[in-house]
Design an enzyme around this catalytic site. Structure first.
Site, mmCIF file in Angstrom:
data_model
loop_
_atom_site.group_PDB
_atom_site.id
_atom_site.type_symbol
_atom_site.label_atom_id
_atom_site.label_comp_id
_atom_site.label_asym_id
_atom_site.label_seq_id
_atom_site.Cartn_x
_atom_site.Cartn_y
_atom_site.Cartn_z
ATOM 1 N N ARG A 59 9.019 62.084 -3.721
ATOM 2 C CA ARG A 59 10.293 62.387 -4.466
ATOM 3 C C ARG A 59 10.694 61.026 -4.991
ATOM 4 O O ARG A 59 11.246 61.148 -6.181
ATOM 5 C CB ARG A 59 11.136 63.203 -3.614
ATOM 6 C CG ARG A 59 12.347 63.614 -4.471
ATOM 7 C CD ARG A 59 13.741 64.236 -3.536
ATOM 8 N NE ARG A 59 13.516 64.702 -2.492
ATOM 9 C CZ ARG A 59 13.174 65.754 -2.146
ATOM 10 N NH1 ARG A 59 13.022 66.646 -2.965
ATOM 11 N NH2 ARG A 59 13.085 66.285 -0.965
ATOM 12 N N TYR A 60 10.980 60.277 -4.163
ATOM 13 C CA TYR A 60 11.467 59.052 -4.814
ATOM 14 C C TYR A 60 10.384 58.040 -5.086
ATOM 15 O O TYR A 60 9.213 58.029 -4.806
ATOM 16 C CB TYR A 60 12.171 58.182 -3.347
ATOM 17 C CG TYR A 60 13.439 59.091 -3.146
ATOM 18 C CD1 TYR A 60 14.568 59.192 -3.555
ATOM 19 C CD2 TYR A 60 13.023 59.647 -1.645
ATOM 20 C CE1 TYR A 60 15.426 59.866 -2.934
ATOM 21 C CE2 TYR A 60 14.121 60.565 -1.164
ATOM 22 C CZ TYR A 60 15.195 60.632 -1.892
ATOM 23 O OH TYR A 60 16.158 61.346 -1.383
ATOM 24 N N ARG A 105 8.664 55.591 -2.330
ATOM 25 C CA ARG A 105 8.364 55.854 -0.807
ATOM 26 C C ARG A 105 7.678 57.374 -0.716
ATOM 27 O O ARG A 105 8.224 58.349 -1.735
ATOM 28 C CB ARG A 105 9.541 55.760 -0.192
ATOM 29 C CG ARG A 105 10.817 56.335 -0.593
ATOM 30 C CD ARG A 105 12.038 55.489 -0.003
ATOM 31 N NE ARG A 105 13.121 55.991 -0.085
ATOM 32 C CZ ARG A 105 14.054 55.666 -1.288
ATOM 33 N NH1 ARG A 105 13.516 55.605 -2.334
ATOM 34 N NH2 ARG A 105 15.232 56.355 -1.489
ATOM 35 N N CYS A 156 6.506 69.852 17.076
ATOM 36 C CA CYS A 156 7.487 69.264 17.701
ATOM 37 C C CYS A 156 7.582 69.464 19.124
ATOM 38 O O CYS A 156 7.132 70.385 19.625
ATOM 39 C CB CYS A 156 8.847 69.620 17.066
ATOM 40 S SG CYS A 156 8.937 69.389 15.397
ATOM 41 N N CYS A 163 14.428 72.783 16.859
ATOM 42 C CA CYS A 163 15.881 73.086 16.489
ATOM 43 C C CYS A 163 16.163 74.198 15.534
ATOM 44 O O CYS A 163 15.345 74.230 14.491
ATOM 45 C CB CYS A 163 16.461 71.546 15.821
ATOM 46 S SG CYS A 163 15.578 70.132 16.560
ATOM 47 N N CYS A 218 16.400 73.762 11.660
ATOM 48 C CA CYS A 218 15.392 73.024 11.137
ATOM 49 C C CYS A 218 15.000 73.026 9.551
ATOM 50 O O CYS A 218 14.641 74.332 9.364
ATOM 51 C CB CYS A 218 13.941 73.023 11.942
ATOM 52 S SG CYS A 218 12.621 71.979 11.143
ATOM 53 N N ARG A 227 12.693 72.168 8.084
ATOM 54 C CA ARG A 227 11.095 72.289 7.718
ATOM 55 C C ARG A 227 10.663 73.478 8.427
ATOM 56 O O ARG A 227 9.545 73.714 8.969
ATOM 57 C CB ARG A 227 10.528 71.283 8.101
ATOM 58 C CG ARG A 227 9.968 70.492 6.811
ATOM 59 C CD ARG A 227 9.518 69.155 6.894
ATOM 60 N NE ARG A 227 10.045 68.273 6.154
ATOM 61 C CZ ARG A 227 10.579 67.056 6.638
ATOM 62 N NH1 ARG A 227 10.072 66.666 7.740
ATOM 63 N NH2 ARG A 227 11.305 66.315 6.049
ATOM 64 N N ASP A 271 21.532 71.478 5.855
ATOM 65 C CA ASP A 271 20.431 72.106 4.583
ATOM 66 C C ASP A 271 20.674 73.557 4.427
ATOM 67 O O ASP A 271 20.901 74.185 5.464
ATOM 68 C CB ASP A 271 19.090 71.740 4.804
ATOM 69 C CG ASP A 271 18.873 70.286 4.385
ATOM 70 O OD1 ASP A 271 19.469 69.882 3.395
ATOM 71 O OD2 ASP A 271 18.151 69.659 5.040
ATOM 72 N N ASP A 325 21.255 66.682 1.060
ATOM 73 C CA ASP A 325 20.044 66.787 0.367
ATOM 74 C C ASP A 325 20.187 67.798 -0.679
ATOM 75 O O ASP A 325 20.316 68.936 -0.432
ATOM 76 C CB ASP A 325 18.945 66.942 1.278
ATOM 77 C CG ASP A 325 17.839 66.187 1.197
ATOM 78 O OD1 ASP A 325 17.465 66.264 -0.207
ATOM 79 O OD2 ASP A 325 17.148 65.872 1.958
ATOM 80 N N LYS A 337 18.559 62.782 -1.433
ATOM 81 C CA LYS A 337 19.884 62.490 -0.799
ATOM 82 C C LYS A 337 21.105 62.154 -1.708
ATOM 83 O O LYS A 337 20.916 61.221 -2.643
ATOM 84 C CB LYS A 337 19.610 61.352 0.381
ATOM 85 C CG LYS A 337 18.428 61.930 1.123
ATOM 86 C CD LYS A 337 18.100 60.740 2.176
ATOM 87 C CE LYS A 337 17.181 61.015 3.379
ATOM 88 N NZ LYS A 337 15.813 61.100 2.798
HETATM 89 C C1 LIG Z 1 14.864 61.166 3.293
HETATM 90 C C2 LIG Z 1 13.519 60.868 2.340
HETATM 91 C C3 LIG Z 1 12.940 59.834 2.281
HETATM 92 C C4 LIG Z 1 13.634 58.471 2.662
HETATM 93 O O1 LIG Z 1 14.696 58.537 1.953
HETATM 94 P P1 LIG Z 1 15.634 56.945 2.374
HETATM 95 O O2 LIG Z 1 16.564 56.844 0.935
HETATM 96 O O3 LIG Z 1 14.770 55.644 2.148
HETATM 97 O O4 LIG Z 1 16.100 57.096 3.636
HETATM 98 C C5 LIG Z 1 11.652 59.830 1.537
HETATM 99 N N1 LIG Z 1 11.079 60.930 1.012
HETATM 100 C C6 LIG Z 1 11.919 62.185 1.109
HETATM 101 C C7 LIG Z 1 10.990 63.271 0.683
HETATM 102 C C8 LIG Z 1 12.862 62.236 2.038
HETATM 103 O O5 LIG Z 1 13.373 63.634 2.255
HETATM 104 S S1 SF4 Z 2 14.484 69.114 13.207
HETATM 105 FE FE1 SF4 Z 2 12.521 70.055 12.837
HETATM 106 S S2 SF4 Z 2 11.082 68.489 12.507
HETATM 107 FE FE2 SF4 Z 2 13.046 67.714 13.429
HETATM 108 S S3 SF4 Z 2 12.511 67.881 15.657
HETATM 109 FE FE3 SF4 Z 2 13.808 69.480 15.136
HETATM 110 S S4 SF4 Z 2 12.192 71.534 14.858
HETATM 111 FE FE4 SF4 Z 2 11.115 69.294 14.739
#
Ligand SMILES: *Cc1c(COP(=O)(O)O)cnc(C)c1O
Ligand code: SF4
Length: 408
Positions: A133-134, A137, A146, A150, A153, A155, A314, A351, A358
């Protein structure tokens, strides 16, 4: 002199008790040998993952929790390590650990703005298991498993595979993408939880990543130091040390999660030279209270963990009952900045729904910004002015023709 009990006194006492380090305790596992209990594989094998098991440990389940546990396998599996389950105060229906971990039938209510992929990750995925996305990175999804799950979560569409997403990471393809994309200088391993991989597999993955010249920085996002501190073995730490600069972002939401075992595990990581950060999620009835949040971030500093982010929860499907307002989040941030160590104060972020990444949000400290001054207020509400020239140069520089006064 005597002290009358008052609110401040009460707050101080509460803060102190929240911040004390305690062992997790054994609960119903009191006859398990020390060796088994401290073995991360034993902890994983003995996770509580069915309603029947849960009822043994927590006899006073509410009807909503019972119904939630019955349905968990069709949404996000239930699994709680013995270590973490023992942090639940079974007497307390509103226990902050319980609220994070026990399925609840309220999860089946989906608000109109909730989504299965609230951060739009799938739309930013050039190859399966990679989110780019960025610009510089990538997020590298290592596994869909996991140590524990949670309920909020972000995801949950893929972790635990209860929704049949059928996530299959293909490390080769993920690594190939990074190798042919020189802009990627930072790789974030997440999932699921990368520390669930055994040492050999994790070493192999890290070796592959380190063999890419443009990968400068690697970090692992993991909740394992909290869920399964037994995994943080001296051997793991020695192995991770080979891959510096390597950072770890842990995920703690409530001060009670920082037990003596967790503190010792974090200490081993810090001693291996791994800088540690924390990401919390703002959760209703868990940490949406300034005293609790302050205790958490101060306790994290005592474990050499720097609080990095506080996430607004989220808009994941079925999380309304755990979400608290941005207004409340800002009130909490207001109680932190200036009131405690700067290192302890996280960045509050949302987010952006749909995939904007973010976005930092903060209380407003700039009251006005005019051509010749910026008017600010401090943490106590006192107002100050910082003069500036419209073009950004300092106001009233000393003209060159004025001579230095002579000293007598
Ligand atoms: C949070 C996140 C990152 C890391 O972002 P930082 O600004 O370096 O903390 C990278 N990729 C994705 C998709 C993210 O959600
Ligand atoms: S937030 Fe989601 S990915 Fe992170 S530890 Fe909890 S269940 Fe696993």
């Amino acid at each position: 002199m005597f002290l009358t009990p008052n609110r401040e006194n009460h707050k101080e006492r509460l803060l102190k008790s929240l911040k004390s380090f305690r062992p997790s305790g054994r609960g119903l596992w009191h006859d398990i040998s020390e060796k088994d209990w401290n073995n991360w594989r034993w902890q994983l094998k003995n996770r509580v993952s069915s309603l029947e098991q849960l009822q043994q440990h927590i006899p006073n389940l509410s009807q909503k929790e019972i119904d939630g546990a019955r349905l968990a396998d069709t949404k996000l599996a239930m699994a709680i390590t013995p270590h973490f389950l023992n942090l639940i105060d079974a007497e307390d229906l509103e226990c902050p650990i319980r609220r994070q971990m026990l399925p609840n039938i309220d999860e089946t209510y989906t608000a109109p703005w909730e989504l299965g992929d609230p951060c739009g990750e799938d739309g930013h995925s050039p190859v399966p298991g990679l989110v780019h996305r960025y610009p510089d990175r990538v997020l590298f999804l290592v596994t869909d498993r996991c140590a524990a799950y949670c309920r909020y979560c972000t995801r949950s569409r893929l972790v635990s595979n209860a929704l049949g997403y059928d996530f299959r990471p293909n490390y080769k393809e993920q690594i190939e993408y990074i190798r042919r994309t020189p802009a990627v200088r930072d790789v974030l391993l997440s999932g699921g939880d990368a520390l669930l991989l055994n040492d050999t597999k994790l070493r192999h993955l890290l070796t592959e990543l380190r063999s890419i010249p443009h990968v400068e920085f690697i970090r692992i996002g993991s909740r394992i130091p909290l869920f399964l501190p037994q995994r943080i073995t001296p051997e793991l730490c020695t192995m991770l040390k080979e891959f510096h600069p390597l950072f770890i972002s842990v995920h703690a939401n409530h001060p009670r999660e920082l037990t003596t075992e967790v503190r010792d595990g974090l200490s081993r990581l810090a001693d291996a030279g791994i800088p540690l950060g924390n990401q919390s999620v703002l959760l209703k009835g868990v940490n949406d209270d300034p005293t609790v949040m302050k205790a958490l971030i101060q306790k994290l500093l005592m474990c050499r963990v720097r609080p990095l982010y506080l996430y607004q929860c989220d808009l994941i499907n079925g999380s309304s009952h755990l979400r608290t307002s941005v207004r409340r989040g800002l009130e909490i941030m207001e109680q932190l900045r200036g009131h405690t160590t700067g290192y302890a104060v996280p960045q509050y972020v949302i987010d952006a729904p749909g995939g904007g990444g973010k976005v930092p949000v903060a209380p407003n400290y700039v009251l006005s910004h005019n051509a010749d001054r910026v008017v600010i207020r401090n943490f106590e509400g006192k107002v100050f002015e910082y003069p500036e020239a419209p073009d950004g140069t300092p106001l009233h520089p000393r003209p060159a023709y004025i001579e230095e006064p002579e000293l007598v």
